[in-house]
Motif scaffolding. Structure first.
Motif, PDB file in Angstrom:
ATOM      1  N   PRO A 172       0.764  -1.196  -0.004  1.00 24.79           N
ATOM      2  CA  PRO A 172      -0.043   0.035   0.088  1.00 24.79           C
ATOM      3  C   PRO A 172       0.778   1.308   0.024  1.00 24.79           C
ATOM      4  CG  PRO A 172      -0.557  -1.369   1.765  1.00 24.79           C
ATOM      5  CD  PRO A 172       0.820  -1.897   1.351  1.00 24.79           C
ATOM      6  N   GLU A 173       0.472   2.390  -0.680  1.00 24.51           N
ATOM      7  CA  GLU A 173       1.176   3.431  -0.567  1.00 24.51           C
ATOM      8  C   GLU A 173       1.170   4.067   0.849  1.00 24.51           C
ATOM      9  OE1 GLU A 173      -1.091   6.395  -2.764  1.00 24.51           O
ATOM     10  OE2 GLU A 173      -0.194   5.817  -5.071  1.00 24.51           O
ATOM     11  N   HIS A 175       3.169   2.428   2.850  1.00 22.50           N
ATOM     12  CA  HIS A 175       3.496   1.339   3.673  1.00 22.50           C
ATOM     13  C   HIS A 175       5.233   1.652   4.359  1.00 22.50           C
ATOM     14  CE1 HIS A 175       4.484  -2.708   5.148  1.00 22.50           C
ATOM     15  NE2 HIS A 175       3.136  -2.779   5.255  1.00 22.50           N
ATOM     16  N   SER A 178       7.798   0.550   2.065  1.00 23.83           N
ATOM     17  CA  SER A 178       8.049   1.199   0.601  1.00 23.83           C
ATOM     18  C   SER A 178       9.620   2.038   0.592  1.00 23.83           C
ATOM     19  CB  SER A 178       7.138   2.316   0.302  1.00 23.83           C
ATOM     20  OG  SER A 178       7.022   3.133   1.321  1.00 23.83           O
ATOM     21  N   CYS A 230      -4.755  -6.638  -5.930  1.00 28.86           N
ATOM     22  CA  CYS A 230      -4.324  -5.256  -5.956  1.00 28.86           C
ATOM     23  C   CYS A 230      -5.279  -4.245  -5.386  1.00 28.86           C
ATOM     24  CB  CYS A 230      -3.880  -4.864  -7.239  1.00 28.86           C
ATOM     25  SG  CYS A 230      -2.334  -5.676  -7.964  1.00 28.86           S
ATOM     26  N   ILE A 233      -4.663  -4.580  -1.436  1.00 29.73           N
ATOM     27  CA  ILE A 233      -3.485  -3.980  -0.968  1.00 29.73           C
ATOM     28  C   ILE A 233      -3.744  -2.617  -1.115  1.00 29.73           C
ATOM     29  CG2 ILE A 233      -1.069  -4.068  -1.437  1.00 29.73           C
ATOM     30  CD1 ILE A 233      -1.390  -6.622  -2.865  1.00 29.73           C
ATOM     31  N   ALA A 234      -4.072  -1.975  -1.896  1.00 28.74           N
ATOM     32  CA  ALA A 234      -4.304  -0.372  -2.008  1.00 28.74           C
ATOM     33  C   ALA A 234      -5.170   0.058  -0.602  1.00 28.74           C
ATOM     34  CB  ALA A 234      -4.991   0.157  -3.163  1.00 28.74           C
ATOM     35  N   ASP A 235      -5.899  -0.646  -0.444  1.00 23.20           N
ATOM     36  CA  ASP A 235      -6.992  -0.504   0.860  1.00 23.20           C
ATOM     37  C   ASP A 235      -6.315  -0.615   2.372  1.00 23.20           C
ATOM     38  OD1 ASP A 235      -9.121   0.635  -0.565  1.00 23.20           O
ATOM     39  OD2 ASP A 235     -10.251  -1.332  -0.563  1.00 23.20           O
ATOM     40  N   GLY A 236      -5.010  -1.350   2.203  1.00 26.36           N
ATOM     41  CA  GLY A 236      -4.384  -1.681   3.448  1.00 26.36           C
ATOM     42  C   GLY A 236      -4.684  -2.952   4.125  1.00 26.36           C
ATOM     43  N   VAL A 239      -0.237  -7.000   2.214  1.00 23.48           N
ATOM     44  CA  VAL A 239       0.568  -6.745   0.907  1.00 23.48           C
ATOM     45  C   VAL A 239       0.974  -8.265   0.382  1.00 23.48           C
ATOM     46  CG1 VAL A 239       2.096  -5.439   2.321  1.00 23.48           C
ATOM     47  CG2 VAL A 239       2.795  -7.640   2.385  1.00 23.48           C
ATOM     48  N   GLY A 254      -2.862   3.359  -5.712  1.00 24.37           N
ATOM     49  CA  GLY A 254      -2.977   3.059  -4.285  1.00 24.37           C
ATOM     50  C   GLY A 254      -1.870   2.124  -3.770  1.00 24.37           C
ATOM     51  N   VAL A 255      -1.072   1.777  -5.012  1.00 22.11           N
ATOM     52  CA  VAL A 255       0.068   0.842  -4.365  1.00 22.11           C
ATOM     53  C   VAL A 255       1.705   1.149  -5.089  1.00 22.11           C
ATOM     54  CG1 VAL A 255      -1.481  -1.138  -4.329  1.00 22.11           C
ATOM     55  CG2 VAL A 255      -0.212  -0.576  -6.626  1.00 22.11           C
TER      56      VAL A 255
END
Length: 298
Positions: A172-173, A175, A178, A230, A233-236, A239, A254-255
């Motif tokens: 997720p963005e 995270h 990252s 995906c 994952i974007a919604d948290g 991963v 969002g990822v």
């Protein structure tokens, strides 16, 4: 000397029919138009080609010699015409494709567009399924070719390897991971994971890497298709380590993507029925996908 094809066609028609009128009917023009074409041809080459005797058109000896050369040329044109017709026929018909979800949605659309431009007369159809289902569809000749992650050798089919890419870790963005350049199995220890069904080659390799590192897998969601993972994952929700086609198609939605080490290889293959020779259309479509995947790597 400037001869045009219409003059030569008129000469050939008159020589074969022995009549200006019959030649006009053969060419779909009037008798005066044929006569004019013959006069222009005679003026251009500076030789009489036909004599008018008792209402009949008789070829001169020069015309007989010229006709031999004309026939050689027209036989060559006939071969060209037949070759063109063969090409046109080969570019007509249907091409039935089977593909797993990742190439169906994220790899084949630009290839389908390029193929349609090169083979406009060929109608395309596609069935999407799991890799084992794609294998069965091609082996049973319900589809002409398939694209999936399958073994190099399988009953009823022959395969062709395509450019190989590594799976990617999808986060997720924002995270914490990252911030890392490369994600290792130990980085995922205890984290909620979204995974593919265990028949997936990517999933098998990922689980093997986690096991080799002594890291437990905390699976919170499993799906047959990677495209479903995906958005979660974007919604948290967690991963995942996913095929590169799906991962890159969702980049910026969002990822974020990071390489995963050790390498988890995504080895897509083209699949053809073993019971029949490889066709030109199947080979051409595969070549286009191969080129697309090569550019995708770059």
């Amino acid at each position: 000397m400037r001869l045009n094809l219409r003059q030569v066609e008129a000469f050939r028609a008159v020589f074969q029919t022995g009549s200006m009128t019959a030649a006009g009917n053969l060419m779909g023009i009037t008798q005066p138009a044929v006569s004019r074409l013959i006069r222009d041809l005679e003026a251009e080459i500076g030789l009489p080609l036909f004599e008018r005797i008792g209402g009949r058109v008789v070829a001169t000896p020069d015309a007989v010699a010229l006709f031999r050369e004309v026939e050689r040329s027209f036989h060559g044109l006939d071969r060209v015409a037949r070759a063109a017709a063969d090409l046109r026929r080969r570019r007509q018909g249907e091409l039935r494709i089977a593909a797993s979800l990742a190439p169906s949605f994220f790899g084949l659309p630009p290839v389908i567009r390029a193929f349609h431009e090169a083979w406009p007369g060929v109608a395309l159809s596609m069935k999407t399924g799991t890799s084992p289902e794609v294998l069965d569809l091609v082996a049973m000749q319900q589809c002409d070719l398939g694209f999936a992650v399958v073994p190099a050798e399988a009953p009823g089919v022959v395969t062709r390897a395509l450019p190989v890419h590594d799976a990617l870790c999808v986060l997720p963005e924002g995270h914490a991971l990252s911030a890392k350049d490369v994600i290792a199995p130990k980085d995922l220890d205890g984290l909620p994971l979204l995974v593919l069904s265990d028949y997936s080659s990517v999933q098998q390799q990922f689980l093997a890497a986690m096991a080799a590192a002594g890291v437990a897998v905390n699976t919170v969601f499993e799906s047959t298709f990677s495209a479903a993972l995906c958005p979660l994952i974007a919604d948290g929700v967690g991963v995942g380590v996913l095929d590169p086609l799906t991962a890159r198609a969702n980049a910026g939605r969002g990822v974020v993507l990071r390489p995963f080490a050790p390498s988890v290889r995504y080895e897509l293959r083209a699949i053809y029925p073993a019971a029949r020779p490889l066709g030109e259309r199947e080979a051409a479509f595969t070549d286009l996908l191969d080129a697309h995947l090569t550019a995708f790597a770059a």
